[in-house]
Design a protein around this motif. Sequence first.
Motif, mmCIF file in Angstrom:
data_model
loop_
_atom_site.group_PDB
_atom_site.id
_atom_site.type_symbol
_atom_site.label_atom_id
_atom_site.label_comp_id
_atom_site.label_asym_id
_atom_site.label_seq_id
_atom_site.Cartn_x
_atom_site.Cartn_y
_atom_site.Cartn_z
ATOM 1 N N ASP A 176 0.835 -1.210 0.000
ATOM 2 C CA ASP A 176 0.000 0.000 0.000
ATOM 3 C C ASP A 176 0.869 1.259 0.000
ATOM 4 O OD1 ASP A 176 -2.301 -1.546 0.073
ATOM 5 O OD2 ASP A 176 -2.333 -1.583 2.267
ATOM 6 N N PHE A 180 8.039 -1.878 4.336
ATOM 7 C CA PHE A 180 7.829 -2.748 5.501
ATOM 8 C C PHE A 180 9.151 -3.341 5.951
ATOM 9 C CE2 PHE A 180 7.063 -5.174 1.641
ATOM 10 C CZ PHE A 180 7.875 -6.295 1.815
ATOM 11 N N ASP A 181 9.209 -3.721 7.209
ATOM 12 C CA ASP A 181 10.437 -4.288 7.787
ATOM 13 C C ASP A 181 10.831 -5.558 7.044
ATOM 14 O OD1 ASP A 181 10.529 -2.291 9.637
ATOM 15 O OD2 ASP A 181 9.555 -3.444 11.235
ATOM 16 N N SER A 226 4.303 -13.446 9.053
ATOM 17 C CA SER A 226 3.944 -12.118 9.527
ATOM 18 C C SER A 226 2.478 -11.853 9.190
ATOM 19 C CB SER A 226 4.835 -11.057 8.872
ATOM 20 O OG SER A 226 4.357 -9.764 9.181
ATOM 21 N N ASP A 227 1.651 -11.713 10.218
ATOM 22 C CA ASP A 227 0.229 -11.464 9.990
ATOM 23 C C ASP A 227 -0.002 -10.148 9.251
ATOM 24 O OD1 ASP A 227 -0.402 -13.809 11.269
ATOM 25 O OD2 ASP A 227 -0.687 -12.867 13.237
ATOM 26 N N ASP A 228 0.917 -9.198 9.433
ATOM 27 C CA ASP A 228 0.763 -7.899 8.769
ATOM 28 C C ASP A 228 0.923 -8.007 7.252
ATOM 29 O OD1 ASP A 228 0.391 -6.713 11.236
ATOM 30 O OD2 ASP A 228 2.508 -6.167 11.470
ATOM 31 N N LEU A 229 1.614 -9.063 6.806
ATOM 32 C CA LEU A 229 1.886 -9.207 5.372
ATOM 33 C C LEU A 229 1.122 -10.358 4.728
ATOM 34 C CD1 LEU A 229 5.762 -8.654 5.410
ATOM 35 C CD2 LEU A 229 3.998 -6.981 4.819
ATOM 36 N N LYS A 232 -1.281 -10.270 1.522
ATOM 37 C CA LYS A 232 -1.334 -8.909 0.971
ATOM 38 C C LYS A 232 -0.518 -8.789 -0.315
ATOM 39 C CE LYS A 232 -2.351 -6.391 5.203
ATOM 40 N NZ LYS A 232 -1.979 -5.250 6.067
#
Length: 496
Positions: A176, A180-181, A226-229, A232
Motif C-alpha cells: 500500500d 515494511f520491515d 507475519s500477519d501484517d503481510l 497482501k
Amino acid sequence: MQIEELLVDGLKHEYKITVPAKDLDERLDAILLEFRATAKIKGFRPGKAPLSLLRRMHGERAQGQLLSETMQETSAKLFEDKNLRPALRPDVDMEGEFALGKDLEYKLSVEVLPTIEVDDFKAPSLERCVAEVSDKNVAEFVERIAGQQKSFKKAPKTAKAADGDAVLINYVGRVDGVEFDGGKGEDFQLELGSGMFIPGFEEQLVGSKAGDEKIVKVTFPENYQSDDLAGKDAEFTVDVSEVRKPTDAKVDEDLAKNMGFETLAELKDSVKGQLETDNASLTRSHLKRALLDELADKYTFDVPAGMVDLEFAQIWEQIKRDAISSGEAKAEDFEGMDAPADKDEADEFRSIAERRVRLGLLLSEIGVKNDVQVNQEEVNRRIIEEARRFPGQEAQVFEYFQSNEEARAQLRAPIFEEKVVDFVLESANLKDKKVSREELEALVRAIDEEEASPAKTKKKTASKKKAPAKKTTEKKAAAKPAAKKKAPAKKAATKK
C-alpha cells in the motif's frame, strides 16, 4: 481385602474391592504415628503428642494419604493374585463418600495386556536386498558434489538473465505504498529458479539486464509468518546491478582439495564409504519392513483398545501438524475434530494404529523372553543426541531426563525395539538378492510412501481446501523480502 469379579470381557476386566474398616483404622494409626515422629506441636515433645490430637490436626491429610496408599497396595495385590498385566493406568471409581469407621469400597476397571505365545518363536525366512557401490554410483555422487560447488561469474552488460542465472540486485518492498520491515536489501545475489523468494518474484526478473529497474508485483502467501503481510499484495522496486552466469566446478584435484582431501582418489574413497554405509542402512530399512510384515501376518491377537486410541490420537495429531506446517490447512480448520470427518480415513488410521500396537507388544514380548537389554550407556548416548538438538540448553535437557523416568522410558523404547529387531534378524534365514542402488532406493521409497499414506489424505480432512503455498519467513532487515524457511529436520518415530 475382598475382591468381587464384575466383568471379564476379552482384555477388559472390572472388579469391586472392599477393604474392611478395621484395616483402614490400623493403617490410619500407622500414618499418624509417622506424622507424630516429626510433628512439632506446642506443649509436646517430638513424638509424644496424643493420636487424638493428631487426628484433629492432620486427619484430613492423613486420610488422603490413607486412600492413596490403600488403593495402590490393594490394586497391586489384585494384579498379582489374578496374574494380570495392566496395559494402561486403571480407572478407579469410589462407591459413595469415604468415611472413617466404614469399609472402603471401590470399583476398578482395567484393560490388560494379552497373552502372547512366543516360547516357540522362530525367525522367518526373508529376502535381503543388497546393492554394491559401483564406480558409476561414485562418479555420479562426485558430480553432484561438484554441482553443489557452483559459482557465478559476471556476464556482459547486454546479457539477459535466464532461469538458473543469478542477478545482483538492490530492492525495496512496499505494501500500500509503505515500506515494511525486512523488505529492503542491497547487493543481494539471487539465483533465479531457486525458489528462495516468494512465488512470482524470481520469474519476473527473467530477461532482465544489468542497469534495468523492474517493478515486481507479488502476493504474500496466506500462511506467511507475519500477519501484517500474509495474503497482501506487495510491490518491489528492483535495480539489477549485474547478471551472473553459473560455472560448475570441475571434478579434479582442486575440487578434492576444496573438500578437504589430499587427492581426488581420497575424495572418491570417502564417497564410496559413505555410499556403502547408506546402502547398508537402506538394506536394513527394507529388511525390517519385510520382517514386520511377516510378523503382522503371522500373529493375530486382541490388543487393548485404550492403547489403540492413544496411537490413533498420535497419528491424527501428526497429520494435523503436517497439514498446518505445510500451509494446506489452518489450526482453526481442525477445531473440535478428534478424528477425520471421513469414516474411511478414520478406519484406515485406526487400522494403522492397531497394527503398530500389536507389533509393539509382540516385539516387546520377544525381547523380554529372550532377555534383550538396553544398558544405561545406550540411554545416555541417546540423551546426548537429544541435548545436541538444543544448543545452549544442554544442561537443562540432561536435568530433564535425569529427573523424569517417563521421559527416559520414551528414549529407551525405540532402542529396545531396534535391538529386538536385530536379535530376530540375526537368527533369520536370509537370502541375499542383488539389486542396483537405484532399485534399493525405490524399494525403500515405496515403503516410506506407504507409511506416510495417512499424511497423503490430510488435505481431505480440513474443512477448508486451499491450494498449498510456500512457507516463507522474513530473515534480517534489509536482507531478503521473503526467503523460504527450511523446516527443522524432525526425528522420525519408528514406524511399523
